[in-house]
Scaffold this motif. Structure first.
Motif, PDB file in Angstrom:
ATOM      1  N   TYR A  13      -0.148   5.245  -7.246  1.00  7.34           N
ATOM      2  CA  TYR A  13       0.840   5.619  -8.267  1.00  7.34           C
ATOM      3  C   TYR A  13       1.244   4.396  -9.093  1.00  7.34           C
ATOM      4  N   LEU A  14       1.549   3.292  -8.413  1.00  6.69           N
ATOM      5  CA  LEU A  14       2.007   2.101  -9.118  1.00  6.69           C
ATOM      6  C   LEU A  14       0.940   1.535 -10.045  1.00  6.69           C
ATOM      7  N   PHE A  15      -0.325   1.601  -9.632  1.00 11.52           N
ATOM      8  CA  PHE A  15      -1.394   1.025 -10.438  1.00 11.52           C
ATOM      9  C   PHE A  15      -1.853   1.946 -11.561  1.00 11.52           C
ATOM     10  N   ARG A  75       8.308   3.103  -0.117  1.00  8.35           N
ATOM     11  CA  ARG A  75       7.399   1.982   0.087  1.00  8.35           C
ATOM     12  C   ARG A  75       8.194   0.688  -0.080  1.00  8.35           C
ATOM     13  N   SER A  76       8.051  -0.215   0.889  1.00  2.58           N
ATOM     14  CA  SER A  76       8.823  -1.462   0.864  1.00  2.58           C
ATOM     15  C   SER A  76       7.931  -2.649   0.511  1.00  2.58           C
ATOM     16  N   TYR A  77       8.468  -3.557  -0.316  1.00  6.60           N
ATOM     17  CA  TYR A  77       7.726  -4.734  -0.766  1.00  6.60           C
ATOM     18  C   TYR A  77       8.634  -5.951  -0.764  1.00  6.60           C
ATOM     19  N   SER A  78       8.117  -7.051  -0.230  1.00 10.17           N
ATOM     20  CA  SER A  78       8.865  -8.310  -0.272  1.00 10.17           C
ATOM     21  C   SER A  78       9.028  -8.765  -1.718  1.00 10.17           C
ATOM     22  N   VAL A 137      -0.817  -5.071  -3.637  1.00 11.02           N
ATOM     23  CA  VAL A 137      -2.259  -4.904  -3.556  1.00 11.02           C
ATOM     24  C   VAL A 137      -2.594  -3.409  -3.590  1.00 11.02           C
ATOM     25  N   LEU A 138      -3.640  -3.071  -4.312  1.00 10.36           N
ATOM     26  CA  LEU A 138      -4.094  -1.680  -4.400  1.00 10.36           C
ATOM     27  C   LEU A 138      -4.809  -1.309  -3.109  1.00 10.36           C
ATOM     28  N   LEU A 139      -4.252  -0.356  -2.383  1.00 11.08           N
ATOM     29  CA  LEU A 139      -4.831   0.079  -1.120  1.00 11.08           C
ATOM     30  C   LEU A 139      -5.658   1.343  -1.331  1.00 11.08           C
ATOM     31  N   GLU A 140      -6.872   1.340  -0.817  1.00 10.36           N
ATOM     32  CA  GLU A 140      -7.732   2.516  -0.938  1.00 10.36           C
ATOM     33  C   GLU A 140      -7.087   3.693  -0.209  1.00 10.36           C
ATOM     34  N   GLY A 141      -6.847   4.763  -0.914  1.00  7.32           N
ATOM     35  CA  GLY A 141      -6.229   5.936  -0.318  1.00  7.32           C
ATOM     36  C   GLY A 141      -4.717   5.843  -0.180  1.00  7.32           C
ATOM     37  N   GLY A 142      -4.126   4.740  -0.625  1.00 10.65           N
ATOM     38  CA  GLY A 142      -2.675   4.573  -0.529  1.00 10.65           C
ATOM     39  C   GLY A 142      -1.962   5.272  -1.676  1.00 10.65           C
ATOM     40  N   HIS A 201       9.353 -16.163  13.701  1.00 11.25           N
ATOM     41  CA  HIS A 201       9.993 -15.124  12.894  1.00 11.25           C
ATOM     42  C   HIS A 201       8.895 -14.297  12.231  1.00 11.25           C
ATOM     43  N   LEU A 202       9.036 -12.977  12.276  1.00  6.25           N
ATOM     44  CA  LEU A 202       7.948 -12.080  11.877  1.00  6.25           C
ATOM     45  C   LEU A 202       8.359 -11.137  10.742  1.00  6.25           C
ATOM     46  N   GLU A 203       7.423 -10.868   9.863  1.00  5.71           N
ATOM     47  CA  GLU A 203       7.573  -9.796   8.876  1.00  5.71           C
ATOM     48  C   GLU A 203       6.225  -9.079   8.823  1.00  5.71           C
ATOM     49  N   LEU A 204       6.209  -7.865   9.318  1.00  2.00           N
ATOM     50  CA  LEU A 204       4.959  -7.114   9.489  1.00  2.00           C
ATOM     51  C   LEU A 204       4.684  -6.241   8.279  1.00  2.00           C
ATOM     52  N   TYR A 205       3.437  -6.297   7.769  1.00  2.14           N
ATOM     53  CA  TYR A 205       3.021  -5.427   6.672  1.00  2.14           C
ATOM     54  C   TYR A 205       2.121  -4.337   7.241  1.00  2.14           C
ATOM     55  N   GLY A 206       2.314  -3.131   6.754  1.00  2.00           N
ATOM     56  CA  GLY A 206       1.448  -2.029   7.152  1.00  2.00           C
ATOM     57  C   GLY A 206       1.795  -1.427   8.490  1.00  2.00           C
TER      58      GLY A 206
END
Length: 249
Positions: A85-87, A56-59, A75-80, A244-249
């Protein structure tokens, strides 16, 4: 070239909003974790047998300060599986395996135009890092517009910090816009981010001889926002090289 995996120790955790948490990680194998603002790290979490399904990648939400500590905002993602795990499993003192820094979503070598940082949700992370880096090192720059879209007032990550910064630094403007709040004071907008940067650009273009106002746009967040912003900015007459783009998800 990919950096080797190394161990990080969680030294602090703090809730930023109901569903968003800040994690401070100390890199135990180096005294100075050197990176460029806007880059990210990849965590290898024990959530799957296959390695590439554990990544999992995070800025990085903090800026280079000569130490071996970085901050992530997640951010806590439902079903992620990763964020669950992190939370729910990670605590202060836990160790994580990570690799980085990675990524080319970074500031230009010299800043010759106004900068538009357009983001939603945790997409504010690289822009927080970039803004503090520019201001801390007194890097020559023009105006910086941080346009941050979220739903409710309570979702505004780093809101107090950004408001304080905009009061101290005349070249920095923080413009949060809320899609599920009612219009109110002049310090924020309602609706979506697109109308904000379009209004700013049109206003600026009226002050520039010939009408062509130079700017660079950095977009970070979910795909739908980025796709729409890219098309709108192109339709305003800007070239792809200015986006310039940085895409999440």
């Amino acid at each position: 070239m990919l950096q080797p995996w190394q161990t990080g120790k969680i030294i602090r955790i703090a809730d930023e909003t109901d569903a968003t948490r800040r994690f401070w990680i100390q890199l135990t194998e180096t005294d100075n974790f050197d990176f460029k603002p806007g880059q990210f790290v990849t965590l290898d979490l024990p959530i799957h047998e296959q390695r590439n399904k554990r990544w999992r990648s995070y800025s990085i939400a903090s800026w280079p300060d000569g130490t071996n500590v970085i901050e992530l905002v997640i951010v806590l993602l439902e079903g992620g599986l990763g964020t669950q795990y992190l939370f729910h499993e990670v605590t202060v003192g836990s160790e994580v395996l990570l690799r980085g820094p990675q990524g080319v979503f970074v500031l230009p070598e010299t800043i010759e135009t106004d900068l538009y940082f357009v983001c939603t949700g945790t997409g504010i992370a690289p822009f927080r890092a970039m803004t503090h880096h520019i201001l801390n090192l007194d890097i020559p720059h023009k105006e910086i517009f941080l346009i941050f879209g979220c739903r409710k007032f309570s979702d505004a990550l780093y809101g107090a910090e950004m408001r304080e910064l905009t009061e101290k630094v005349t070249s920095f403007r923080y413009i949060p816009t809320f899609s599920r709040e009612s219009p109110g004071e002049h310090l924020y907008r309602t609706g979506y981010v697109h109308a904000v940067y379009e209004d700013l650009i049109r206003e600026k273009q009226t002050t520039v001889p010939g009408g062509q106002y130079a700017a660079n746009f950095f977009l970070c967040g979910w795909k739908n926002m980025i796709d729409e912003a890219k098309q709108r900015i192109l339709s305003l007459g800007y070239e792809k090289k200015s986006i310039h783009l940085e895409l999440y998800g």
